[in-house]
Design an enzyme around this catalytic site. Structure first.
Site, PDB file in Angstrom:
ATOM      1  N   ASP A  10       0.863  -1.181   0.000  1.00  0.00           N
ATOM      2  CA  ASP A  10       0.000   0.000   0.000  1.00  0.00           C
ATOM      3  C   ASP A  10       0.904   1.237   0.000  1.00  0.00           C
ATOM      4  O   ASP A  10       2.055   1.172   0.408  1.00  0.00           O
ATOM      5  CB  ASP A  10      -0.881  -0.045   1.251  1.00  0.00           C
ATOM      6  N   ASP A  12       0.011   5.193   0.730  1.00  0.00           N
ATOM      7  CA  ASP A  12      -0.106   6.252   1.735  1.00  0.00           C
ATOM      8  C   ASP A  12      -0.145   5.705   3.159  1.00  0.00           C
ATOM      9  O   ASP A  12      -0.948   4.826   3.477  1.00  0.00           O
ATOM     10  CB  ASP A  12      -1.365   7.084   1.478  1.00  0.00           C
TER      11      ASP A  12
HETATM   12 MG   LIG Z   1      -2.645   3.424   3.357  1.00  0.00          MG
END
Ligand SMILES: [Mg+2]
Ligand SMILES: [Zn+2]
Length: 190
Positions: A10, A12
């Protein structure tokens, strides 16, 4: 056993810092900064032979908050920062959609927005990845649910700034404070 093994990462809150309050994804290039230690962790994984596949939901343009070009600029700048640190992702997939967006071309149901596993499944198909031997690392319940739906193992990164995106719906195989610790888990279990 067959196929390459990958770490789905992932973006952010795992690779780059969350910004503003409440903490969210960067919406402009100037806001992009790497989380300390993240680049090193990615390099360790790559050196150990793991494919690095980025998988990120970026619905702000669908919601009409910002132009898609701006989000593409954020992504391009992030990749520049990573390149400068010697990190190269083998693939990076982004879902630009949102089920209740206001921009028609980007709105409605899709199969890629996590917790759906579409990005992981498509990358696995195209790159010949063995999902059962692979991992997903993310900081929200949606990341862990996507890992379960795709049939890979999941590591939950408990970034304090994204605590509001976790309520324990997923069942991660490990819970860690950051990507460095996630890499430790993945490299030792291997
Ligand atoms: Mg995230
Ligand atoms: Zn999508």
């Amino acid at each position: 056993m067959s196929g390459a093994r990958a770490v789905f990462v992932d973006r952010d809150g795992v690779v780059n810092e969350l910004v503003s309050d409440p903490p969210e994804s960067s919406l402009s290039m100037q806001d992009v900064s790497l989380i300390p230690g993240a680049a090193e962790a990615l390099k360790r994984l790559a050196s150990a032979g793991w494919l690095l596949i980025g998988v990120s939901n970026q619905p702000a343009a669908a919601k009409g908050i910002v132009a898609l070009e701006e989000l593409e600029g954020v992504q391009a700048h992030l990749l520049e920062l990573l390149t400068a640190e010697g990190v190269r992702f083998d693939d990076f997939r982004i879902c630009w959609h949102h089920p209740e967006g206001v921009v028609p071309a980007l709105s409605g149901a899709c199969r890629c927005r996590k917790p759906a596993p579409g990005m992981l499944l498509d990358a696995a198909f195209e790159l010949g990845i063995d999902l059962a031997g692979s991992w997903m690392v993310g900081d929200t319940d949606a990341d862990i649910l996507a890992s379960e739906a795709a049939g890979c193992r999941g590591v939950l990164v408990e970034n304090e700034r994204s605590a509001h995106k976790r309520d324990g719906r997923g069942r991660p195989d490990a819970v860690v404070p950051d990507l460095e610790a996630a890499a430790d888990v993945i490299l030792h279990i291997r």
